[in-house]
Design a protein around this motif. Structure first.
Motif, short mmCIF file in Angstrom:
data_model
loop_
_atom_site.label_atom_id
_atom_site.label_comp_id
_atom_site.label_asym_id
_atom_site.label_seq_id
_atom_site.Cartn_x
_atom_site.Cartn_y
_atom_site.Cartn_z
N TRP A 1 17.25 -7.98 -14.24
CA TRP A 1 16.57 -7.53 -13.03
C TRP A 1 15.18 -7.00 -13.36
CZ3 TRP A 1 18.32 -7.92 -8.11
CH2 TRP A 1 19.67 -8.22 -7.93
N THR B 1 12.32 -4.70 -11.26
CA THR B 1 11.99 -3.95 -10.05
C THR B 1 10.54 -3.50 -10.14
OG1 THR B 1 14.27 -3.19 -9.87
CG2 THR B 1 12.63 -2.00 -8.59
N THR B 2 9.77 -3.74 -9.10
CA THR B 2 8.35 -3.41 -9.10
C THR B 2 8.11 -2.02 -8.53
OG1 THR B 2 8.04 -4.43 -6.94
CG2 THR B 2 7.73 -5.84 -8.86
N LYS C 1 6.94 0.87 -6.03
CA LYS C 1 6.96 0.92 -4.57
C LYS C 1 5.56 0.81 -3.97
CE LYS C 1 11.25 3.31 -4.09
NZ LYS C 1 12.18 3.37 -3.03
N ARG D 1 9.68 -4.57 -4.66
CA ARG D 1 10.68 -5.64 -4.60
C ARG D 1 11.42 -5.75 -5.93
NH1 ARG D 1 6.19 -8.61 -2.29
NH2 ARG D 1 6.40 -8.62 -0.04
N SER D 2 12.66 -6.21 -5.85
CA SER D 2 13.46 -6.47 -7.04
C SER D 2 13.66 -7.97 -7.19
CB SER D 2 14.82 -5.78 -6.95
OG SER D 2 14.66 -4.39 -6.97
#
Length: 120
Positions: free
Chosen positions: A2, A4-5, A7, A14-15
């Protein structure tokens, strides 16, 4: 694996779920993602530096659609003016000759400035 960026980042938190067929591919992707993270962190750090921020601002301005469209229009206008000046018989010292030279000088200054922006 995974990803995750941030916020408040470009991808708005988004992941992403990435899959590979083999374990070596996973390792390769992880190395590539880490390299990109380092480059991105460096890019963010230079944006905060006074020159880096200016550079980023100039780059965003130069790459904007409005500037690119204006540049295309100016190049087209320069092309048409050049054709007109070469196809016409213009008497030396006439107002028309002076007008063409003034337009040519103005466009040369604008294109020089555009070239400078392109180098920054």
């Amino acid at each position: 694996f995974w990803i995750t960026t941030k916020k408040n980042g470009a991808n708005l938190g988004r992941s992403y779920h990435l899959r590979t067929d083999t374990l070596p591919e996973v390792s390769e992707w992880v190395v590539l993602v880490r390299d990109q993270m380092i480059k991105s962190a460096h890019h963010e750090a230079t944006k905060k530096h006074s020159w880096g921020g200016l550079h980023h601002t100039i780059k965003e301005f130069y790459e904007s659609n409005r500037v690119q469209q204006t540049t295309i229009l100016l190049i087209s206008f320069n092309f048409l003016v050049t054709i007109a000046s070469l196809e016409m018989t213009i008497p030396k010292g006439s107002q028309l000759e002076v007008g063409f030279k003034v337009v040519e000088l103005i466009l040369t200054v604008i294109f020089s400035f555009e070239l400078l922006l392109n180098f920054v």
